[in-house]
Design an enzyme around this catalytic site. Structure first.
Site, PDB file in Angstrom:
ATOM      1  N   LYS A  10     133.780 -22.688 -10.366  1.00  0.00           N
ATOM      2  CA  LYS A  10     132.973 -22.874 -11.710  1.00  0.00           C
ATOM      3  C   LYS A  10     132.807 -21.681 -11.676  1.00  0.00           C
ATOM      4  O   LYS A  10     132.503 -20.497 -11.382  1.00  0.00           O
ATOM      5  CB  LYS A  10     132.104 -23.874 -11.589  1.00  0.00           C
ATOM      6  N   TYR A  50     136.340 -34.049 -16.705  1.00  0.00           N
ATOM      7  CA  TYR A  50     135.400 -35.261 -16.895  1.00  0.00           C
ATOM      8  C   TYR A  50     135.238 -36.353 -17.455  1.00  0.00           C
ATOM      9  O   TYR A  50     133.275 -36.576 -17.180  1.00  0.00           O
ATOM     10  CB  TYR A  50     133.403 -33.731 -16.546  1.00  0.00           C
ATOM     11  N   PHE A  58     123.682 -36.258 -17.021  1.00  0.00           N
ATOM     12  CA  PHE A  58     124.051 -35.286 -16.701  1.00  0.00           C
ATOM     13  C   PHE A  58     125.467 -34.328 -16.797  1.00  0.00           C
ATOM     14  O   PHE A  58     125.454 -33.223 -16.972  1.00  0.00           O
ATOM     15  CB  PHE A  58     124.394 -34.532 -15.327  1.00  0.00           C
ATOM     16  N   ARG A  86     137.375 -30.894   0.246  1.00  0.00           N
ATOM     17  CA  ARG A  86     136.012 -32.147   0.101  1.00  0.00           C
ATOM     18  C   ARG A  86     135.459 -30.991   0.925  1.00  0.00           C
ATOM     19  O   ARG A  86     133.980 -31.283   1.119  1.00  0.00           O
ATOM     20  CB  ARG A  86     136.478 -33.579  -0.160  1.00  0.00           C
ATOM     21  N   THR A  92     127.682 -32.660  -3.642  1.00  0.00           N
ATOM     22  CA  THR A  92     128.002 -32.529  -4.536  1.00  0.00           C
ATOM     23  C   THR A  92     126.240 -31.672  -4.620  1.00  0.00           C
ATOM     24  O   THR A  92     126.595 -30.298  -5.461  1.00  0.00           O
ATOM     25  CB  THR A  92     127.556 -33.657  -5.077  1.00  0.00           C
ATOM     26  N   ARG A 103     129.450 -24.709  -0.990  1.00  0.00           N
ATOM     27  CA  ARG A 103     128.192 -25.747  -1.543  1.00  0.00           C
ATOM     28  C   ARG A 103     126.572 -25.199  -0.827  1.00  0.00           C
ATOM     29  O   ARG A 103     126.138 -25.133  -1.555  1.00  0.00           O
ATOM     30  CB  ARG A 103     128.142 -26.096  -2.172  1.00  0.00           C
ATOM     31  N   ASN A 113     126.946 -25.537  -8.804  1.00  0.00           N
ATOM     32  CA  ASN A 113     127.149 -26.073  -7.727  1.00  0.00           C
ATOM     33  C   ASN A 113     128.947 -25.652  -6.917  1.00  0.00           C
ATOM     34  O   ASN A 113     129.312 -26.029  -5.905  1.00  0.00           O
ATOM     35  CB  ASN A 113     127.371 -27.188  -6.619  1.00  0.00           C
ATOM     36  N   HIS A 116     134.954 -27.987  -8.198  1.00  0.00           N
ATOM     37  CA  HIS A 116     135.048 -28.826  -8.044  1.00  0.00           C
ATOM     38  C   HIS A 116     136.380 -29.198  -7.095  1.00  0.00           C
ATOM     39  O   HIS A 116     137.066 -28.468  -7.746  1.00  0.00           O
ATOM     40  CB  HIS A 116     135.114 -28.893  -9.370  1.00  0.00           C
ATOM     41  N   GLU A 127     143.242 -34.676 -12.542  1.00  0.00           N
ATOM     42  CA  GLU A 127     142.684 -34.033 -13.224  1.00  0.00           C
ATOM     43  C   GLU A 127     143.978 -32.711 -13.172  1.00  0.00           C
ATOM     44  O   GLU A 127     144.150 -31.217 -13.853  1.00  0.00           O
ATOM     45  CB  GLU A 127     142.446 -33.161 -12.111  1.00  0.00           C
TER      46      GLU A 127
HETATM   47  P1  CMP Z   1     131.572 -32.227  -8.869  1.00  0.00           P
HETATM   48  O1  CMP Z   1     132.350 -31.895  -7.939  1.00  0.00           O
HETATM   49  O2  CMP Z   1     131.976 -30.392 -10.760  1.00  0.00           O
HETATM   50  O3  CMP Z   1     131.712 -32.769 -10.262  1.00  0.00           O
HETATM   51  C1  CMP Z   1     131.053 -33.594 -10.944  1.00  0.00           C
HETATM   52  C2  CMP Z   1     129.688 -32.690 -11.268  1.00  0.00           C
HETATM   53  O4  CMP Z   1     128.911 -33.221 -12.189  1.00  0.00           O
HETATM   54  C3  CMP Z   1     129.424 -32.370  -9.471  1.00  0.00           C
HETATM   55  O5  CMP Z   1     130.521 -31.590  -9.192  1.00  0.00           O
HETATM   56  C4  CMP Z   1     128.000 -32.020 -10.235  1.00  0.00           C
HETATM   57  O6  CMP Z   1     128.003 -30.069 -10.539  1.00  0.00           O
HETATM   58  C5  CMP Z   1     128.099 -32.922 -11.306  1.00  0.00           C
HETATM   59  N1  CMP Z   1     127.022 -33.751 -10.930  1.00  0.00           N
HETATM   60  C6  CMP Z   1     127.343 -35.012 -10.479  1.00  0.00           C
HETATM   61  N2  CMP Z   1     125.722 -35.528  -9.899  1.00  0.00           N
HETATM   62  C7  CMP Z   1     124.872 -35.401 -10.755  1.00  0.00           C
HETATM   63  C8  CMP Z   1     123.326 -35.705 -10.471  1.00  0.00           C
HETATM   64  N3  CMP Z   1     122.896 -36.988 -10.919  1.00  0.00           N
HETATM   65  N4  CMP Z   1     123.029 -34.337 -11.673  1.00  0.00           N
HETATM   66  C9  CMP Z   1     123.564 -33.637 -12.219  1.00  0.00           C
HETATM   67  N5  CMP Z   1     124.854 -33.139 -11.856  1.00  0.00           N
HETATM   68  C10 CMP Z   1     125.409 -34.000 -10.885  1.00  0.00           C
END
Ligand code: CMP
Length: 146
Positions: A10, A50, A58, A86, A92, A103, A113, A116, A127
């Site tokens: 990211k 997304y 969010f 993962r 996350t 992360r 973070n 992805h 994706e």
């Molecule tokens: P990512 O793995 O890119 O996939 C979805 C993204 O949504 C995740 O990483 C986070 O950056 C974001 N995300 C997921 N849950 C939340 C949350 N509760 N609040 C804010 N951002 C979130």
């Protein structure tokens, strides 16, 4: 099972100069980066990537973040590549991620973070299709036809 998955560094990860470190971790884990591209997403691509989060509180923050700078998209292949990526990524929320995960070591918030990684075979497929050609997505598993 040998499989392919979608991974993206990211904008916060790219801006912090973490791409090489992330590539090294992926390769050290025995996974192979089949194809990669540094690029700037547009809103359409970001919202498509997304789309499962559309409507969540969010969503807009997440889309704004991935539009805030360049990203590096990757097609990663290997044994259990989806689950392995993962694991390498960690939880996350970086505050909850174990040290030694990407992360856990480098993330600054749940939005910023660093990385992805697709969370299932279905999302990996979806994706990968957004960012890579069909010929790149096909597994290089040896053909059963010999
Ligand atoms: P990512 O793995 O890119 O996939 C979805 C993204 O949504 C995740 O990483 C986070 O950056 C974001 N995300 C997921 N849950 C939340 C949350 N509760 N609040 C804010 N951002 C979130």
């Amino acid at each position: 099972m040998r499989e392919r998955t979608f991974v993206m560094v990211k904008p916060d990860g790219v801006a912090k100069g973490l791409t090489d470190e992330i590539v090294a971790r992926i390769e050290r884990a025995g996974l192979k980066i089949v194809s990669t591209r540094r690029m700037k997403l547009d809103r359409g691509l970001a919202e498509e990537l997304y789309s499962v989060h559309r409507g969540k509180d969010f969503f807009e923050r997440l889309v704004e973040h991935v539009l805030s700078g360049e990203v590096v998209v990757m097609l990663v292949e290997g044994e259990n590549a989806i689950a392995r990526m993962r694991e390498l990524s960690g939880a996350t929320d970086p505050a909850k991620a174990t040290k030694g995960t990407i992360r856990g070591d480098f993330g600054s918030s749940i939005t910023e973070n660093v990385i992805h990684a697709a969370d299932s075979a279905e999302s990996a497929e979806q994706e990968m299709r957004i960012f890579f050609e069909k010929s790149e997505i096909l597994s290089s598993e040896p053909s059963k036809q010999g």
